[in-house]
Write a protein that holds these residues in place. Sequence first.
Motif, PDB file in Angstrom:
ATOM      1  N   GLN A  72       0.821  -1.205   0.000  1.00 44.13           N
ATOM      2  CA  GLN A  72       0.000   0.000   0.000  1.00 44.13           C
ATOM      3  C   GLN A  72       0.860   1.262   0.000  1.00 44.13           C
ATOM      4  O   GLN A  72       0.512   2.249  -0.653  1.00 44.13           O
TER       5      GLN A  72
ATOM      6  N   THR B 140       3.799   1.454  -1.424  1.00 46.29           N
ATOM      7  CA  THR B 140       4.302   1.504  -2.794  1.00 46.29           C
ATOM      8  C   THR B 140       3.254   2.092  -3.727  1.00 46.29           C
ATOM      9  O   THR B 140       3.562   2.945  -4.572  1.00 46.29           O
TER      10      THR B 140
ATOM     11  N   GLN C  23       0.789   4.051  -2.942  1.00 45.35           N
ATOM     12  CA  GLN C  23       0.617   5.474  -2.607  1.00 45.35           C
ATOM     13  C   GLN C  23       1.684   6.294  -3.330  1.00 45.35           C
ATOM     14  O   GLN C  23       1.391   7.326  -3.920  1.00 45.35           O
ATOM     15  N   ALA C  24       2.926   5.804  -3.315  1.00 43.03           N
ATOM     16  CA  ALA C  24       4.022   6.530  -3.943  1.00 43.03           C
ATOM     17  C   ALA C  24       3.944   6.495  -5.470  1.00 43.03           C
ATOM     18  O   ALA C  24       4.150   7.510  -6.131  1.00 43.03           O
ATOM     19  N   ARG C  25       3.620   5.347  -6.041  1.00 39.92           N
ATOM     20  CA  ARG C  25       3.635   5.184  -7.501  1.00 39.92           C
ATOM     21  C   ARG C  25       2.348   5.627  -8.183  1.00 39.92           C
ATOM     22  O   ARG C  25       2.376   6.109  -9.306  1.00 39.92           O
ATOM     23  N   GLN C  26       1.215   5.416  -7.516  1.00 41.19           N
ATOM     24  CA  GLN C  26      -0.088   5.670  -8.156  1.00 41.19           C
ATOM     25  C   GLN C  26      -0.891   6.782  -7.486  1.00 41.19           C
ATOM     26  O   GLN C  26      -1.969   7.123  -7.965  1.00 41.19           O
ATOM     27  N   GLN C  27      -0.419   7.285  -6.362  1.00 44.85           N
ATOM     28  CA  GLN C  27      -1.133   8.308  -5.585  1.00 44.85           C
ATOM     29  C   GLN C  27      -2.526   7.832  -5.184  1.00 44.85           C
ATOM     30  O   GLN C  27      -3.492   8.598  -5.167  1.00 44.85           O
ATOM     31  N   VAL C  28      -2.624   6.528  -4.864  1.00 49.07           N
ATOM     32  CA  VAL C  28      -3.882   5.950  -4.382  1.00 49.07           C
ATOM     33  C   VAL C  28      -3.613   5.338  -3.012  1.00 49.07           C
ATOM     34  O   VAL C  28      -2.770   4.445  -2.882  1.00 49.07           O
ATOM     35  N   ALA C  29      -4.297   5.849  -2.006  1.00 50.04           N
ATOM     36  CA  ALA C  29      -4.142   5.324  -0.651  1.00 50.04           C
ATOM     37  C   ALA C  29      -4.990   4.060  -0.503  1.00 50.04           C
ATOM     38  O   ALA C  29      -6.084   3.971  -1.052  1.00 50.04           O
TER      39      ALA C  29
ATOM     40  N   TYR D 138      -9.191   0.253  -2.211  1.00 48.36           N
ATOM     41  CA  TYR D 138      -8.506   1.325  -2.931  1.00 48.36           C
ATOM     42  C   TYR D 138      -9.582   2.191  -3.567  1.00 48.36           C
ATOM     43  O   TYR D 138     -10.326   1.723  -4.421  1.00 48.36           O
TER      44      TYR D 138
END
Length: 99
Positions: A25, A27, A29-35, A55
């Motif tokens: 999660q 990763t 957040q960092a790659r896809q900007q999805v928490a 998500y």
Amino acid sequence: MDLYIYYRVASTHAPTLLTKIRGVQATLQARQQVAGALKRRPGEQDGLQTWMEIYQGIADTDAEGFTHALEQALAEAGALPLISGARHVEQFEDIAPCA
């Protein structure tokens, strides 16, 4: 679009899988900007717990890209061998208000 993914995990694997899913999660957040959120059904059955990853707010135009990123992050983390059976993925979208 929102993804709801549920699966079972042996209670003996739960602490290790928790660490791995939290990493997945982070990763995403960092790659896809999805928490992501992680939930667990109370109790267990036959030594198995039911977990759910959530998500929310994935752009409809990027659903395929997000799903690919999720699978890649799971593989990188080595999380899949700790899951009992299949991961069940459900997609939901907001209901547009009536005009």
